[in-house]
Motif scaffolding. Structure first.
Motif, mmCIF file in Angstrom:
data_model
loop_
_atom_site.group_PDB
_atom_site.id
_atom_site.type_symbol
_atom_site.label_atom_id
_atom_site.label_comp_id
_atom_site.label_asym_id
_atom_site.label_seq_id
_atom_site.Cartn_x
_atom_site.Cartn_y
_atom_site.Cartn_z
ATOM 1 N N UNK A 65 0.854 -1.196 0.000
ATOM 2 C CA UNK A 65 0.000 0.000 0.000
ATOM 3 C C UNK A 65 0.884 1.237 0.000
ATOM 4 N N UNK A 66 0.906 2.008 -1.089
ATOM 5 C CA UNK A 66 1.740 3.218 -1.104
ATOM 6 C C UNK A 66 1.296 4.181 0.001
ATOM 7 N N UNK A 67 2.246 4.691 0.805
ATOM 8 C CA UNK A 67 1.875 5.510 1.973
ATOM 9 C C UNK A 67 1.542 6.960 1.589
ATOM 10 N N UNK A 68 0.341 7.176 1.057
ATOM 11 C CA UNK A 68 -0.050 8.505 0.578
ATOM 12 C C UNK A 68 0.000 9.550 1.687
ATOM 13 N N UNK A 69 -0.463 9.163 2.857
ATOM 14 C CA UNK A 69 -0.538 10.127 3.954
ATOM 15 C C UNK A 69 0.852 10.675 4.319
ATOM 16 N N UNK A 70 1.839 9.797 4.289
ATOM 17 C CA UNK A 70 3.215 10.221 4.607
ATOM 18 C C UNK A 70 3.732 11.140 3.505
ATOM 19 N N UNK A 71 3.461 10.765 2.259
ATOM 20 C CA UNK A 71 3.903 11.600 1.127
ATOM 21 C C UNK A 71 3.226 12.964 1.193
ATOM 22 N N UNK A 72 1.953 12.968 1.546
ATOM 23 C CA UNK A 72 1.209 14.235 1.631
ATOM 24 C C UNK A 72 1.795 15.112 2.743
ATOM 25 N N UNK A 73 2.040 14.515 3.917
ATOM 26 C CA UNK A 73 2.591 15.294 5.039
ATOM 27 C C UNK A 73 3.944 15.896 4.649
ATOM 28 N N UNK A 74 4.777 15.112 3.986
ATOM 29 C CA UNK A 74 6.100 15.616 3.580
ATOM 30 C C UNK A 74 5.962 16.734 2.562
ATOM 31 N N UNK A 75 5.037 16.568 1.602
ATOM 32 C CA UNK A 75 4.831 17.611 0.592
ATOM 33 C C UNK A 75 4.318 18.879 1.262
ATOM 34 N N UNK A 76 3.427 18.710 2.236
ATOM 35 C CA UNK A 76 2.890 19.889 2.939
ATOM 36 C C UNK A 76 4.013 20.665 3.604
ATOM 37 N N UNK A 77 4.918 19.945 4.283
ATOM 38 C CA UNK A 77 6.044 20.606 4.960
ATOM 39 C C UNK A 77 6.829 21.426 3.938
ATOM 40 N N UNK A 78 7.139 20.788 2.810
ATOM 41 C CA UNK A 78 7.935 21.439 1.775
ATOM 42 C C UNK A 78 7.226 22.689 1.210
ATOM 43 N N UNK A 79 5.943 22.520 0.866
ATOM 44 C CA UNK A 79 5.203 23.630 0.240
ATOM 45 C C UNK A 79 5.004 24.778 1.242
ATOM 46 N N UNK A 80 4.676 24.437 2.471
ATOM 47 C CA UNK A 80 4.430 25.487 3.481
ATOM 48 C C UNK A 80 5.710 26.293 3.725
ATOM 49 N N UNK A 81 6.831 25.562 3.868
ATOM 50 C CA UNK A 81 8.114 26.228 4.132
ATOM 51 C C UNK A 81 8.532 27.115 2.965
ATOM 52 N N UNK A 82 8.478 26.555 1.767
ATOM 53 C CA UNK A 82 9.048 27.270 0.623
ATOM 54 C C UNK A 82 8.150 28.346 0.040
#
Ligand code: GMT
Length: 374
Positions: A65-82
């Motif tokens: 099962x690809x871990x979408x929730x983890x990928x989403x959380x990581x993307x959120x961190x990146x987008x919010x910061x940058x």
């Protein structure tokens, strides 16, 4: 404001609402960043202050099962910061509110604080969310949100009934861009669907079990026996084949068209005379509101938040779930003559104005401002 929006990018009401909200906020000068796994359906055309960040979930043979929730959380961190986002508005608790909580906590370790608003849309509470597979995470992530909104009073009450929620849930009804849905019918299109001027009935959904699309066929069958009419089915989903089977069994296929998923709902609604919504539950029923905005009365069940949207006997009618006789009689009553139909059409369009985008979007803006301490 610089706002992040997380939603399901599909045809579902929550994704539609989130996308329309983002577009409206952008039009008012805010910078809106959509973060999701696919470009949202209604996010078409270039707008300078709308940004879209796709969440990539790389397939590893290791994972079943690809871990979408983890990928989403990581993307959120990146987008919010940058992009120096100031707040994050997530639509649908699962898994968006949980991923937002994770991102918020990660950002705190970098000294960044970002308020999270969670908007509850329905099945995240009433169907999937209350399943014990998800319930603890749903309850926790709702409670951890800085603000919680629900799209109807009914959903708000359902949420308090289902989970132990320690915070206030604000009801902000769904909205519609009335202007966009006030279209003139395209005559050529109408002629193709109803060549002899038959009444046009319409149902649009994702054909999930909860929509009871077989009831739509049964209602139409009864109406069609008394009144020259056609039925358009818009959308697609798991119950479409069952609905098609029933049309064949009842011998009504000649009068029913399944047109699949459609983006230009305003053009389709413009030729319709009546919208049917037979759901077992609707937290709100955005499809019904869009129909009303297009001047199409609604015959529906009285489930969930629908009584907050439809005015009985004025903009349409509501009956108990599964009451085919009542709903077909109500449909016939609306469609019986041009004068009555016109009255219902005008009342539906008029009532939809109470949910106009220009009335509702400022409520979200006010909430954002409160959270940012402005
Ligand atoms: O109705 C669906 O199956 C889609 C679902 C969704 O999550 O997108 O719609 C829900 O949210 C809409 C927007 O707030 C509401 O208008 C729908 O009533 C609600 N659906 C249900 O509660 C079943």
């Amino acid at each position: 404001m610089r706002i992040g929006i997380v939603c399901y990018p599909t045809f579902g009401g929550s994704g539609v609402l989130a996308t329309e909200l983002g577009k409206a906020l952008a039009q008012k000068g805010h910078h809106v960043h959509f973060i999701t796994y696919q470009q949202p359906v209604r996010l078409n055309g270039f707008v300078p202050n709308i940004y879209y960040h796709e969440v990539q979930v790389p397939p590893y043979p290791l994972f079943d099962y690809p871990p979408y929730e983890t990928a989403l959380a990581s993307t959120l961190v990146d987008v919010i910061k940058n992009n120096q986002l100031q707040l994050l508005h997530v639509h649908y608790a699962i898994p968006h509110a949980a991923a937002a909580y994770m991102a918020k906590k990660i950002l705190e370790t970098d000294g960044i604080s970002i308020p999270v608003i969670t908007t509850l849309h329905g099945t995240d509470i009433t169907l999937v969310g209350r399943d014990k597979t998800y319930a603890p995470v749903v309850a926790f992530s709702i409670n951890q949100s800085d603000a919680i909104t629900a799209v109807s009073q009914n959903l708000c009450e359902e949420t308090y009934r289902t989970f132990t929620i320690k915070k206030q849930i604000e009801v902000i009804h769904n909205f519609v861009d009335v202007k966009r849905f006030s279209r003139k019918p395209i005559d050529a299109f109408k002629k193709v669907i109803a060549p002899d001027g038959e009444r046009i009935l319409l149902h649009a959904s994702n054909f999930r079990k909860i929509k009871r699309v077989q009831d739509v066929v049964k209602i139409f069958y009864k109406v069609n026996q008394k009144l020259p009419s056609k039925l358009l089915f818009v959308g697609d989903g798991p119950e479409r084949a069952t609905a098609e089977d029933l049309c064949r069994k009842l011998g009504t296929c000649d009068h029913i068209r399944f047109v699949g998923k459609q983006e230009q709902m305003e053009d389709i609604l413009a030729i319709a005379d009546l919208f049917l919504l037979t759901s077992e539950y609707e937290s709100f029923g955005l499809a019904a509101l869009e129909a009303m905005a297009a001047g199409v009365p609604v015959v529906s069940t009285n489930a969930g938040g629908l009584p907050e949207v439809i005015v009985q006997g004025i903009t349409g009618y509501m009956s108990n779930v599964g009451d085919i006789d009542s709903m077909s009689n109500q449909a016939l009553d609306i469609l019986k003559d041009d004068e009555t139909l016109q009255q219902f059409k005008m009342a539906a369009a008029e009532h939809a104005k109470n949910f106009d985008i220009h009335r509702i979007v400022p409520l979200y803006e006010k909430l954002y401002e409160q959270l940012l301490g402005n």
